[in-house]
Design a protein around this motif. Structure first.
Motif, short mmCIF file in Angstrom:
data_model
loop_
_atom_site.label_atom_id
_atom_site.label_comp_id
_atom_site.label_asym_id
_atom_site.label_seq_id
_atom_site.Cartn_x
_atom_site.Cartn_y
_atom_site.Cartn_z
N LYS A 1 84.49 -8.45 -16.04
CA LYS A 1 83.05 -8.69 -16.12
C LYS A 1 82.27 -7.40 -15.93
CE LYS A 1 79.18 -11.41 -14.57
NZ LYS A 1 78.58 -12.31 -13.58
N ARG B 1 83.01 -4.62 -17.08
CA ARG B 1 82.98 -3.89 -18.37
C ARG B 1 81.94 -4.46 -19.33
NH1 ARG B 1 85.29 0.79 -17.50
NH2 ARG B 1 85.28 1.05 -19.77
N LYS B 2 81.57 -5.73 -19.14
CA LYS B 2 80.48 -6.43 -19.82
C LYS B 2 80.70 -6.62 -21.32
CE LYS B 2 76.93 -5.10 -16.47
NZ LYS B 2 75.65 -4.41 -16.25
N ARG B 3 80.59 -5.55 -22.10
CA ARG B 3 80.59 -5.70 -23.57
C ARG B 3 82.01 -5.63 -24.13
NH1 ARG B 3 76.06 -3.01 -22.09
NH2 ARG B 3 74.08 -3.82 -22.90
N ALA B 4 82.16 -6.20 -25.35
CA ALA B 4 83.47 -6.30 -25.98
C ALA B 4 84.12 -4.93 -26.16
CB ALA B 4 83.35 -7.02 -27.32
N LYS B 5 83.34 -3.94 -26.67
CA LYS B 5 83.94 -2.63 -26.91
C LYS B 5 84.40 -1.98 -25.60
CE LYS B 5 83.20 1.79 -29.26
NZ LYS B 5 84.00 2.51 -28.24
N SER B 6 83.61 -2.13 -24.55
CA SER B 6 83.98 -1.56 -23.27
C SER B 6 85.26 -2.21 -22.72
CB SER B 6 82.84 -1.75 -22.26
OG SER B 6 83.17 -1.20 -21.00
N TRP C 1 91.38 -6.12 -28.69
CA TRP C 1 90.20 -6.68 -29.36
C TRP C 1 90.24 -8.20 -29.43
CZ3 TRP C 1 85.65 -4.75 -30.13
CH2 TRP C 1 85.49 -3.36 -30.17
N ALA D 1 88.93 -9.16 -26.04
CA ALA D 1 87.52 -8.78 -25.87
C ALA D 1 86.60 -9.67 -26.67
CB ALA D 1 87.34 -7.32 -26.27
N LEU D 2 87.05 -10.18 -27.84
CA LEU D 2 86.21 -11.00 -28.71
C LEU D 2 86.50 -12.49 -28.58
CD1 LEU D 2 86.40 -8.76 -31.93
CD2 LEU D 2 84.48 -8.97 -30.32
N TRP E 1 85.30 -15.71 -18.02
CA TRP E 1 85.95 -14.58 -17.34
C TRP E 1 87.22 -15.01 -16.62
CZ3 TRP E 1 84.12 -10.38 -19.24
CH2 TRP E 1 82.75 -10.27 -19.56
#
Length: 470
Positions: free
Chosen positions: A403, A405-410, A426, A429-430, A435
């Motif tokens: 959590k 890292r927040k965003r998908a890329k991060s 990926w 992340a996507l 969580w």
């Protein structure tokens, strides 16, 4: 830190000089009239020993005793009382008022200030009421405790373990384990209803007057018992109870309950008492019911204490808990289910995902709790529980880290940095999962393996437990 420690060392030596050797007349009766007859009946047993306690206040006011009390109060830290004076303010105050303080103690005219009420939630519901004395009153109580404890403690029962020097919870558990191993598998588990709030002052002072003849000291202790409690700006008078929070309360509680200990010893019972938590071990349910009835009657009639009938039970030892543990046949110790529930509640508080603090800080707070917790339960047979809890804690922390890292890329970059293939990073992340579910995924496990948590400094319950077994 070095400068502060040096200044502290100077305070230890210079705060109090030798108290005056004069002995003011000890007039007054300490407020023990209500049980004077009972005290006189016991005085013969003490005889010469009791006569030696006539000038205890001079011992309280000795320089070394007061300096030791100051060191202890300062090391214990603690919150300010109702006057707002902090531990840091105590040293300067003493330097300015020490002669006045000592004189009031020697004359028996010292008057404590009201205590500050603090309500602490209990794990099982309700609140525990604490009374926080001012730091000056804590100093005086500690000085009195250091004189009274060597006098009173040797007279207490060998089956009393709470708040006594050289004794602790593990000693009580070892004794209880031996009783169960010997075949006493039925426990009479007493719960005293609001014990610290219900102590009868007259009865307690009578017990103390049996052993202490310095009436100045008795008067001051009674004032500590009767001093008001400040709550929401209102000072409430107290006519019973010795609220937890002051140094003297545990000793006075043991003094009162020593009557219970002596009665149980007289009857030949096998028991363990830790403060107001008392377990009596018998061999049958019928015997347990008889003991429950007779001891309840004794407590109500002799000590004016109430037994909580809803929480007090006669049952097999495996159905009850004692000091956070559960005993099973053979006297083996395990962790009580309620202790595991409270453990998880505490871990959830530390690892809340919306706290907005770094993983490093969360791990630091966790370690402080985990190491202390597993050290306390080191004698319980709980290796399997600890291994499962380690895995659950790591999942909680994976959840926190993802959590953060927040965003998908991060998230994807973080997983790849820890060796997870790009395409799998990926996919996680996507994924759009919550969580908690993401933290249990193979990719999260592959990235944040136990070795990674170890490199972050996380303590392992199972490893710590194994180390404590040697």
């Amino acid at each position: 830190m070095g400068v502060e420690r040096q200044q502290f060392g100077d305070d230890q030596l210079l705060l109090f000089e030798e108290a005056a050797s004069s002995c003011p007349g000890a007039s007054g009766d300490g407020g023990t009239e209500a049980a004077a007859c009972e005290a006189s009946q016991a005085s013969t047993a003490w005889g010469p020993a009791r006569a030696l306690t006539e000038h205890l206040m001079e011992e309280v006011c000795q320089r070394d005793n007061l300096n030791q009390a100051y060191r202890r109060v300062r090391s214990n830290k603690g919150a300010p009382g109702m006057d707002g004076m902090t531990i840091q303010d105590l040293g300067p105050w003493i330097k300015q008022h020490k002669e006045e303080l000592i004189a009031s103690l020697l004359e028996g005219s010292y008057r404590p200030q009201p205590v500050r009420r603090v309500d602490i939630p209990k794990p099982g519901g309700g609140v525990r009421q604490l009374g926080i004395p001012t730091v000056i009153d804590r100093l005086v109580q500690q000085a009195i405790l250091q004189v009274l404890e060597p006098l009173l403690d040797p007279t207490f029962s060998a089956s009393s373990y709470g708040f006594r020097p050289g004794r602790g919870a593990h000693d009580a558990l070892a004794s209880a384990s031996k009783y169960v191993a010997d075949g006493r598998t039925i426990v009479v588990d007493f719960d005293l209803e609001k014990f610290f709030d219900r102590v009868n002052h007259d009865i307690l002072m009578a017990r103390l007057a049996r052993r202490v003849t310095d009436k100045r000291l008795l008067r001051i202790i009674r004032r500590f018992l009767q001093v008001g409690m400040m709550h929401e700006g209102v000072c409430v008078e107290r006519h019973e109870g010795t609220p937890q929070g002051g140094p003297l309360s545990p000793l006075l509680a043991n003094l009162l309950l020593d009557d219970l200990d002596k009665e149980l010893e007289r009857r030949g019972h096998c028991f363990c008492r830790y403060a107001d938590d008392c377990n009596i071990y018998v061999q049958s349910k019928a015997a347990g019911e008889r003991v429950m009835a007779s001891v309840t009657k004794f407590l109500q009639k002799r000590l004016c204490l109430r037994v909580n009938r809803d929480k007090s039970k006669v049952a097999h030892v495996s159905e009850r808990k004692f000091l956070g543990h559960r005993l099973v046949n053979g006297g083996k110790l395990t962790i009580a289910p309620k202790s595991l529930v409270r453990f998880k509640e505490r871990v959830r508080q530390i690892t809340r995902r919306n706290r907005g603090v770094s993983l490093e800080r969360i791990i630091g707070e966790l370690n402080s709790f985990l190491i202390g917790w597993v050290t306390y339960f080191r004698y319980a047979e709980c290796r399997g529980h600890l291994t499962a809890l380690d895995g659950w804690i790591r999942r909680k922390l994976r959840c926190v880290r993802l959590k953060q890292r927040k965003r998908a890329k991060s998230i994807a970059d973080f997983l790849q940095d820890l060796g997870v293939p790009e395409w799998r990073s990926w996919i996680l992340a996507l994924s759009g999962k919550g969580w908690w579910r993401m933290a249990a995924s193979p990719a999260a496990h592959e990235a944040m393996i136990p070795a990674w948590f170890k490199s972050q400094g996380l303590a392992s319950l199972a490893a710590r437990y194994a180390a404590l077994q040697h």
